[in-house]
Design an enzyme around this catalytic site. Sequence first.
Site, mmCIF file in Angstrom:
data_model
loop_
_atom_site.group_PDB
_atom_site.id
_atom_site.type_symbol
_atom_site.label_atom_id
_atom_site.label_comp_id
_atom_site.label_asym_id
_atom_site.label_seq_id
_atom_site.Cartn_x
_atom_site.Cartn_y
_atom_site.Cartn_z
ATOM 1 N N HIS A 4 -36.900 -12.945 -117.643
ATOM 2 C CA HIS A 4 -36.924 -12.475 -119.033
ATOM 3 C C HIS A 4 -37.223 -13.584 -120.043
ATOM 4 O O HIS A 4 -37.468 -13.305 -121.210
ATOM 5 C CB HIS A 4 -35.611 -11.773 -119.398
ATOM 6 C CG HIS A 4 -34.488 -12.710 -119.684
ATOM 7 N ND1 HIS A 4 -33.678 -13.205 -118.700
ATOM 8 C CD2 HIS A 4 -34.052 -13.246 -120.842
ATOM 9 C CE1 HIS A 4 -32.788 -13.998 -119.238
ATOM 10 N NE2 HIS A 4 -32.995 -14.054 -120.538
ATOM 11 N N LEU A 7 -43.375 -15.245 -120.795
ATOM 12 C CA LEU A 7 -44.259 -14.488 -121.703
ATOM 13 C C LEU A 7 -44.100 -12.980 -121.475
ATOM 14 O O LEU A 7 -43.870 -12.222 -122.427
ATOM 15 C CB LEU A 7 -45.718 -14.924 -121.447
ATOM 16 C CG LEU A 7 -46.804 -14.172 -122.199
ATOM 17 C CD1 LEU A 7 -46.764 -14.488 -123.687
ATOM 18 C CD2 LEU A 7 -48.195 -14.504 -121.644
ATOM 19 N N SER A 100 -51.573 -9.540 -110.721
ATOM 20 C CA SER A 100 -52.514 -10.260 -111.589
ATOM 21 C C SER A 100 -53.921 -9.788 -111.253
ATOM 22 O O SER A 100 -54.200 -9.421 -110.101
ATOM 23 C CB SER A 100 -52.401 -11.761 -111.302
ATOM 24 O OG SER A 100 -53.515 -12.438 -111.829
ATOM 25 N N SER A 101 -54.819 -9.841 -112.242
ATOM 26 C CA SER A 101 -56.192 -9.382 -111.967
ATOM 27 C C SER A 101 -56.919 -10.328 -111.005
ATOM 28 O O SER A 101 -57.969 -9.977 -110.469
ATOM 29 C CB SER A 101 -56.981 -9.243 -113.269
ATOM 30 O OG SER A 101 -57.026 -10.474 -113.951
ATOM 31 N N CYS A 102 -56.354 -11.530 -110.765
ATOM 32 C CA CYS A 102 -57.038 -12.456 -109.845
ATOM 33 C C CYS A 102 -56.840 -12.074 -108.382
ATOM 34 O O CYS A 102 -57.374 -12.741 -107.502
ATOM 35 C CB CYS A 102 -56.637 -13.895 -110.113
ATOM 36 S SG CYS A 102 -54.968 -14.244 -109.617
ATOM 37 N N TYR A 129 -52.471 -18.606 -105.335
ATOM 38 C CA TYR A 129 -51.688 -17.717 -106.221
ATOM 39 C C TYR A 129 -52.040 -16.256 -105.935
ATOM 40 O O TYR A 129 -51.154 -15.391 -105.818
ATOM 41 C CB TYR A 129 -52.008 -18.086 -107.672
ATOM 42 C CG TYR A 129 -51.400 -17.185 -108.707
ATOM 43 C CD1 TYR A 129 -50.044 -17.259 -109.017
ATOM 44 C CD2 TYR A 129 -52.178 -16.250 -109.393
ATOM 45 C CE1 TYR A 129 -49.491 -16.438 -109.986
ATOM 46 C CE2 TYR A 129 -51.639 -15.419 -110.359
ATOM 47 C CZ TYR A 129 -50.287 -15.515 -110.653
ATOM 48 O OH TYR A 129 -49.730 -14.701 -111.609
ATOM 49 N N LYS A 133 -49.721 -13.071 -104.667
ATOM 50 C CA LYS A 133 -49.606 -11.801 -105.400
ATOM 51 C C LYS A 133 -50.036 -10.627 -104.520
ATOM 52 O O LYS A 133 -49.454 -9.543 -104.590
ATOM 53 C CB LYS A 133 -50.438 -11.860 -106.689
ATOM 54 C CG LYS A 133 -49.824 -12.755 -107.756
ATOM 55 C CD LYS A 133 -48.554 -12.123 -108.304
ATOM 56 C CE LYS A 133 -47.849 -12.986 -109.316
ATOM 57 N NZ LYS A 133 -46.593 -12.395 -109.790
ATOM 58 N N LEU A 159 -53.436 -12.342 -120.015
ATOM 59 C CA LEU A 159 -52.507 -11.998 -121.096
ATOM 60 C C LEU A 159 -52.391 -13.131 -122.104
ATOM 61 O O LEU A 159 -52.632 -14.290 -121.770
ATOM 62 C CB LEU A 159 -51.122 -11.744 -120.503
ATOM 63 C CG LEU A 159 -51.044 -10.614 -119.480
ATOM 64 C CD1 LEU A 159 -49.699 -10.646 -118.758
ATOM 65 C CD2 LEU A 159 -51.252 -9.262 -120.157
ATOM 66 N N HIS A 172 -53.032 -21.217 -120.120
ATOM 67 C CA HIS A 172 -54.245 -20.399 -120.038
ATOM 68 C C HIS A 172 -55.114 -20.676 -121.271
ATOM 69 O O HIS A 172 -54.703 -21.368 -122.198
ATOM 70 C CB HIS A 172 -53.873 -18.922 -119.956
ATOM 71 C CG HIS A 172 -53.245 -18.548 -118.655
ATOM 72 N ND1 HIS A 172 -51.888 -18.479 -118.479
ATOM 73 C CD2 HIS A 172 -53.797 -18.245 -117.453
ATOM 74 C CE1 HIS A 172 -51.624 -18.143 -117.219
ATOM 75 N NE2 HIS A 172 -52.761 -18.005 -116.575
ATOM 76 N N ASP A 263 -65.353 -23.215 -114.235
ATOM 77 C CA ASP A 263 -65.492 -21.915 -114.906
ATOM 78 C C ASP A 263 -64.547 -20.874 -114.316
ATOM 79 O O ASP A 263 -64.128 -19.950 -115.000
ATOM 80 C CB ASP A 263 -66.925 -21.380 -114.700
ATOM 81 C CG ASP A 263 -67.865 -21.829 -115.806
ATOM 82 O OD1 ASP A 263 -67.377 -22.350 -116.841
ATOM 83 O OD2 ASP A 263 -69.091 -21.658 -115.634
HETATM 84 O O1 GFB Z 1 -57.181 -18.924 -118.875
HETATM 85 P P1 GFB Z 1 -57.733 -19.650 -117.718
HETATM 86 O O2 GFB Z 1 -57.113 -20.937 -117.347
HETATM 87 O O3 GFB Z 1 -57.662 -18.648 -116.494
HETATM 88 O O4 GFB Z 1 -59.295 -19.962 -117.970
HETATM 89 P P2 GFB Z 1 -58.582 -17.916 -115.418
HETATM 90 C C1 GFB Z 1 -60.183 -18.960 -118.385
HETATM 91 C C2 GFB Z 1 -61.528 -19.606 -118.685
HETATM 92 O O5 GFB Z 1 -61.409 -20.381 -119.887
HETATM 93 C C3 GFB Z 1 -62.069 -20.552 -117.613
HETATM 94 C C4 GFB Z 1 -61.983 -21.654 -119.687
HETATM 95 O O6 GFB Z 1 -63.458 -20.377 -117.484
HETATM 96 C C5 GFB Z 1 -61.755 -21.944 -118.206
HETATM 97 O O7 GFB Z 1 -62.631 -22.962 -117.745
HETATM 98 N N1 GFB Z 1 -61.380 -22.630 -120.615
HETATM 99 C C6 GFB Z 1 -62.033 -23.263 -121.621
HETATM 100 C C7 GFB Z 1 -60.118 -23.096 -120.591
HETATM 101 N N2 GFB Z 1 -61.245 -24.143 -122.229
HETATM 102 C C8 GFB Z 1 -60.035 -24.054 -121.608
HETATM 103 C C9 GFB Z 1 -58.803 -24.750 -121.815
HETATM 104 O O8 GFB Z 1 -58.651 -25.617 -122.670
HETATM 105 N N3 GFB Z 1 -57.771 -24.397 -121.000
HETATM 106 C C10 GFB Z 1 -57.898 -23.413 -120.024
HETATM 107 N N4 GFB Z 1 -56.837 -23.102 -119.277
HETATM 108 N N5 GFB Z 1 -59.082 -22.782 -119.800
HETATM 109 C C11 GFB Z 1 -56.299 -17.890 -114.242
HETATM 110 C C12 GFB Z 1 -55.838 -18.075 -112.838
HETATM 111 O O9 GFB Z 1 -57.639 -17.952 -114.170
HETATM 112 O O10 GFB Z 1 -55.992 -16.627 -114.783
HETATM 113 C C13 GFB Z 1 -54.501 -17.548 -112.610
HETATM 114 O O11 GFB Z 1 -56.031 -19.407 -112.466
HETATM 115 C C14 GFB Z 1 -54.219 -16.217 -113.288
HETATM 116 O O12 GFB Z 1 -54.303 -17.446 -111.254
HETATM 117 C C15 GFB Z 1 -54.718 -16.189 -114.694
HETATM 118 O O13 GFB Z 1 -54.780 -15.178 -112.560
HETATM 119 C C16 GFB Z 1 -54.593 -14.837 -115.351
HETATM 120 O O14 GFB Z 1 -58.825 -16.520 -115.868
HETATM 121 O O15 GFB Z 1 -59.781 -18.685 -115.045
#
Ligand code: GFB
Length: 312
Positions: A4, A7, A100-102, A129, A133, A159, A172, A263
């Site tokens: 709880h 997020l 998770s959608s992944c 991960y 899941k 999210l 994220h 990416d």
């Molecule tokens: O949110 P994010 O880390 O999750 O990254 P994923 C989404 C996209 O944003 C990727 C780009 O293409 C990243 O390269 N991005 C750009 C950034 N700038 C940034 C930054 O400063 N920080 C981050 N974090 N990303 C995760 C999974 O994947 O999504 C988990 O690794 C989980 O397992 C989660 O499922 C919901 O969508 O790529």
Amino acid sequence: MAGHGGLVGSALVRRLEKGGYTDLLLTDRQDLDLADGSAVRAWLGRHRPEVILLAAARVGGILANSRYPADFIAENLAIELNVIRMGHALGVRSLLFMGSSCVYPRLAPQPIKEEHLLTGSLEPTNEPYAIAKIAGIKLCQAFNRQHGTRYLSVMPTNLYGPGDDFDLETSHVVPALLRKFHEAKAEGRDEVVVWGSGRPRREFLHVDDLADACVVLMEADTVPWEIVNVGYGEDVNIAELAQLIGEVVGYKGRIVQDENLPDGTPQKLLDVTRMRQLGWQPRTSLRAGIEQTYRDYVLQRSSRSEQPAARC
Ligand code: GFB
């Protein structure tokens, strides 16, 4: 409810309290280590919940997933196995498991339907991960089949919302970019670096909308599925997201893509037909949700900076 303080868990608490639920049993990491099976058994035996909302998980963005694969698979497997198995042993008939959608294949047809699970290879940056899941989903399905339980897996898209993790190493993309743009503006920097090519497409859902969907599922007399996607219904690419966040923050400098950073999945857009059939739809537009999350972030930062400095 497990988790709880996170997020998702904190949004669930807000939504449940608003809906008049007064008998919530809450536990977070400080009270109970969910990776410790006997502690979980003792806690559940003491409190005897009727329904479990399993929102506790080790989560993180693309970089954290790549750096700590062992933590992401091991902690999540342990939490799921302990809570689901002990919950069943102590008579819990109804459980909501947060996936998770992944979990879906990297190149799944878009929008992704629930039946695309296990039809192709996963995205390598978060495979450990995702495997954990998927194991959670399969645990729920197996208990349903063998024991007639009602354990439902919810598959949320990416999210965001108040109370998110704003640490640039583990967060994220939405909280990371809110922080980067905010600090660049405050420090008068003329450049913000966004990871990757800017081309990947993501669907973003405000966490309060997810909480609302979970309550709809929990309160439904019958849900004819074991897996249900919860998404916003539209996606944007990361360059468009960065543009939007820059506007919300009021940043006037340049946005630079760093193609040396990963990416991840090229596109992740969920098919939300099942939730629509239950009469649910999201209420928060991406812009309004990001504006609200940004206001909350600024508030949290200023309240932290007003606190007296900790002594070393
Ligand atoms: O949110 P994010 O880390 O999750 O990254 P994923 C989404 C996209 O944003 C990727 C780009 O293409 C990243 O390269 N991005 C750009 C950034 N700038 C940034 C930054 O400063 N920080 C981050 N974090 N990303 C995760 C999974 O994947 O999504 C988990 O690794 C989980 O397992 C989660 O499922 C919901 O969508 O790529």
